[in-house]
Motif scaffolding. Structure first.
Motif, PDB file in Angstrom:
ATOM      1  N   LEU A   1       0.828  -1.208   0.000  1.00  0.00           N
ATOM      2  CA  LEU A   1       0.000   0.000   0.000  1.00  0.00           C
ATOM      3  C   LEU A   1       0.860   1.255   0.000  1.00  0.00           C
ATOM      4  CD1 LEU A   1      -2.732  -1.147   2.541  1.00  0.00           C
ATOM      5  CD2 LEU A   1      -3.133  -0.541   0.142  1.00  0.00           C
ATOM      6  N   ILE A   2       1.963   1.211   0.725  1.00  0.00           N
ATOM      7  CA  ILE A   2       2.886   2.354   0.743  1.00  0.00           C
ATOM      8  C   ILE A   2       3.604   2.465  -0.598  1.00  0.00           C
ATOM      9  CG2 ILE A   2       4.982   3.285   1.808  1.00  0.00           C
ATOM     10  CD1 ILE A   2       4.042   1.904   4.430  1.00  0.00           C
ATOM     11  N   ARG A   3       4.083   1.346  -1.095  1.00  0.00           N
ATOM     12  CA  ARG A   3       4.864   1.369  -2.338  1.00  0.00           C
ATOM     13  C   ARG A   3       4.033   1.904  -3.510  1.00  0.00           C
ATOM     14  NH1 ARG A   3       9.647  -0.641  -3.564  1.00  0.00           N
ATOM     15  NH2 ARG A   3       9.731  -2.039  -1.745  1.00  0.00           N
ATOM     16  N   THR A   4       2.804   1.417  -3.636  1.00  0.00           N
ATOM     17  CA  THR A   4       1.995   1.829  -4.789  1.00  0.00           C
ATOM     18  C   THR A   4       1.507   3.264  -4.664  1.00  0.00           C
ATOM     19  OG1 THR A   4       0.032   0.846  -3.749  1.00  0.00           O
ATOM     20  CG2 THR A   4       1.258  -0.510  -5.319  1.00  0.00           C
ATOM     21  N   GLN A   5       1.118   3.687  -3.453  1.00  0.00           N
ATOM     22  CA  GLN A   5       0.565   5.029  -3.304  1.00  0.00           C
ATOM     23  C   GLN A   5       1.633   6.117  -3.411  1.00  0.00           C
ATOM     24  OE1 GLN A   5      -2.663   5.708  -0.413  1.00  0.00           O
ATOM     25  NE2 GLN A   5      -2.618   3.508  -0.002  1.00  0.00           N
ATOM     26  N   LEU A   6       2.850   5.796  -3.007  1.00  0.00           N
ATOM     27  CA  LEU A   6       3.938   6.782  -3.096  1.00  0.00           C
ATOM     28  C   LEU A   6       4.853   6.529  -4.285  1.00  0.00           C
ATOM     29  CD1 LEU A   6       5.006   7.245   0.646  1.00  0.00           C
ATOM     30  CD2 LEU A   6       3.775   8.876  -0.793  1.00  0.00           C
TER      31      LEU A   6
ATOM     32  N   ARG B   1      -7.987   2.727   3.407  1.00  0.00           N
ATOM     33  CA  ARG B   1      -8.979   3.798   3.233  1.00  0.00           C
ATOM     34  C   ARG B   1      -8.433   4.887   2.330  1.00  0.00           C
ATOM     35  NH1 ARG B   1      -9.682   8.700   5.834  1.00  0.00           N
ATOM     36  NH2 ARG B   1     -11.833   9.501   5.891  1.00  0.00           N
ATOM     37  N   GLN B   2      -7.161   5.254   2.526  1.00  0.00           N
ATOM     38  CA  GLN B   2      -6.562   6.300   1.705  1.00  0.00           C
ATOM     39  C   GLN B   2      -6.536   5.899   0.237  1.00  0.00           C
ATOM     40  OE1 GLN B   2      -2.938   8.066   2.936  1.00  0.00           O
ATOM     41  NE2 GLN B   2      -3.652   8.607   4.953  1.00  0.00           N
ATOM     42  N   ARG B   3      -6.268   4.630  -0.014  1.00  0.00           N
ATOM     43  CA  ARG B   3      -6.225   4.163  -1.403  1.00  0.00           C
ATOM     44  C   ARG B   3      -7.591   4.335  -2.068  1.00  0.00           C
ATOM     45  NH1 ARG B   3      -5.087  -2.051  -2.005  1.00  0.00           N
ATOM     46  NH2 ARG B   3      -7.083  -2.007  -0.868  1.00  0.00           N
ATOM     47  N   THR B   4      -8.646   3.990  -1.350  1.00  0.00           N
ATOM     48  CA  THR B   4      -9.983   4.104  -1.939  1.00  0.00           C
ATOM     49  C   THR B   4     -10.359   5.555  -2.196  1.00  0.00           C
ATOM     50  OG1 THR B   4     -11.100   4.187   0.220  1.00  0.00           O
ATOM     51  CG2 THR B   4     -10.715   2.006  -0.747  1.00  0.00           C
ATOM     52  N   LEU B   5      -9.804   6.482  -1.429  1.00  0.00           N
ATOM     53  CA  LEU B   5     -10.132   7.897  -1.585  1.00  0.00           C
ATOM     54  C   LEU B   5      -9.271   8.599  -2.639  1.00  0.00           C
ATOM     55  CD1 LEU B   5     -10.635   8.873   2.170  1.00  0.00           C
ATOM     56  CD2 LEU B   5     -12.402   8.607   0.420  1.00  0.00           C
ATOM     57  N   GLY B   6      -8.200   7.957  -3.063  1.00  0.00           N
ATOM     58  CA  GLY B   6      -7.370   8.568  -4.102  1.00  0.00           C
ATOM     59  C   GLY B   6      -5.926   8.768  -3.715  1.00  0.00           C
ATOM     60  N   GLY B   7      -5.523   8.306  -2.521  1.00  0.00           N
ATOM     61  CA  GLY B   7      -4.120   8.355  -2.137  1.00  0.00           C
ATOM     62  C   GLY B   7      -3.599   9.738  -1.834  1.00  0.00           C
ATOM     63  N   PRO B   8      -2.275   9.903  -1.806  1.00  0.00           N
ATOM     64  CA  PRO B   8      -1.665  11.180  -1.431  1.00  0.00           C
ATOM     65  C   PRO B   8      -2.102  12.363  -2.283  1.00  0.00           C
ATOM     66  CG  PRO B   8      -0.021   9.439  -1.367  1.00  0.00           C
ATOM     67  CD  PRO B   8      -1.256   8.837  -1.979  1.00  0.00           C
TER      68      PRO B   8
END
Length: 409
Positions: A59-64, A293-300
């Protein structure tokens, strides 16, 4: 639990957490992923937890957009422990690369923009093993002599071949933050373009991690972030470490480097999948729930836009208070204002006390400044909603109006 029992938590840390995550975490305490065992009592070597830990890393690797050149690790001890750990590991790396150098010839560069970079600087001096250099001290570029600005790029003086360069991306105490720009013309951005080639760059992202994309992430040797600001409870620290910065600390010690406790060596964490000893299981679990949850909302990128709007509303209210002669913002516009921590000082302590008490009466809590730097601090991490910020702004306007009426009586 109803929303009426929850306050608007603007504490600088531990952070507010999304209510949906808290409900889900309660269920996990009873039964983690259908195992029939609670997350706080499951073995960290259970296949279900190992799979979950791997998911959180992903989750960290993909979102950042973390490249495969970097490992994602979980450590204990909080961000403050990394002030020591990063010195130990990168000095060991430097010893392996340059065994012939004396300690006085090994240089550690520190960018001082607030209390936490200053604490890291002080810890590096305590640790020994190298000469500690101040790249820039923001207090020398302030009319007040305080940490209230990001200095211009011309002020930076990097060493030619340092063992590390350290900076703190967001200073929670002082409300100072580097911009997220990558343009060298942006005066409040970090001057990546001035770094010596192949410099091991270290960044403390504890108070802004996952709040927006990280500029030049791949150019960092180490990024660390204690979870309790944006992504979880206290107890776990996320590390993003470039793979060539996982030194063999025993080999370095044989060459004269300071011995590094095995549990503090980045290589130990990487080689054992963060499971050499029991990791902070529950903290990792909640962090994973937040990241899902952050991923579903659109991430950073999503949170970057929301956080900019939240900060703009609060700073507009702060500027109104300044126009009325009630308070002064800690950081002037254009000097590196934090998007995470809006800090200001009332001219009168009595008025500040009334402001805090009035906020508490409206269910707005956690707004006192750091114990070492009195003032008012509104921390608007990811879990603080835009609607909650609107309620805080409405209170600020009401408070200013009440002050005006009182002054006319």
């Amino acid at each position: 639990m109803s929303n009426s029992t929850r306050v608007i938590n603007l504490s600088a840390g531990p952070c507010a957490l999304p209510e949906s995550v808290l409900h889900e975490a309660c269920q996990g305490l009873l039964n983690f992923n259908g195992t029939g065992v609670g997350i706080a009592e499951i073995s960290h070597r259970a296949p279900e937890f190992i799979a979950y830990l791997t998911e959180v890393q992903g989750l960290i690797r993909t979102q950042l957009d973390v490249p495969q050149t970097h490992s994602i690790l979980f450590a204990q001890g909080g961000g403050a422990l990394q002030f020591s750990v990063v010195v130990l590991n990168l000095l060991a790396r430097h010893r392996l690369l340059y065994p012939e150098l004396s300690d006085s010839e090994r240089v550690l560069d520190y960018v001082l923009t607030g209390r936490f970079s200053e604490l890291a600087f002080d810890e590096a001096k305590r640790m020994g093993g190298g000469r500690v250099n101040t790249v820039v001290d923001a207090r020398l570029h302030s009319a007040t002599g305080k940490f209230d600005n990001i200095p211009s790029h011309a002020a930076y003086n990097f060493s030619p071949d340092p063992a590390l360069v350290f900076y703190c991306e967001n200073e929670t105490v002082n409300g100072v933050q580097f911009s997220d720009g990558v343009d060298a013309a942006d005066p409040t951005s970090f001057p990546f373009h001035l770094l010596p080639k192949d410099t091991p760059l270290v960044a403390d992202y504890s108070s802004s991690f996952m709040s927006r994309p990280i500029p030049h992430l791949a150019d960092h040797a180490v990024i660390f972030a204690s979870a309790q600001k944006n992504i979880g409870p206290a107890g776990v620290t996320v590390l993003i470490v470039r793979n060539d910065c996982l030194p063999d600390v025993d080999a370095a010690a044989a060459l004269g480097a300071q011995p590094v406790p095995y549990t503090l060596a980045y290589k130990t964490l990487a080689d054992h999948g963060c499971l050499y000893n029991t990791p902070p299981v529950f903290a990792i679990y909640v962090t994973g729930l937040v990241l899902r949850r952050q991923r579903t909302l659109g991430g950073p990128a999503h949170f970057a836009a929301v956080n900019r709007r939240k900060a703009a509303k609060l700073y507009a209210a702060v500027e109104e208070g300044a126009r009325r002669g009630v308070l002064r913002p800690r950081v002037k516009e254009g000097r590196g204002r934090s998007v995470m921590n809006v800090v200001f000082d009332f001219y009168e302590r009595e008025v500040e006390g009334r402001f805090v008490a009035g906020a508490a009466a409206r269910g707005i809590k956690g707004i006192m400044g750091h114990p070492t730097v009195p003032g008012t601090r509104l921390s608007i991490y990811n879990a603080v909603t835009e609607e909650q910020v609107d309620a805080v702004v409405a209170y600020m306007w009401d408070f200013f109006g009440q002050l005006q009426v009182r002054s006319l009586m």
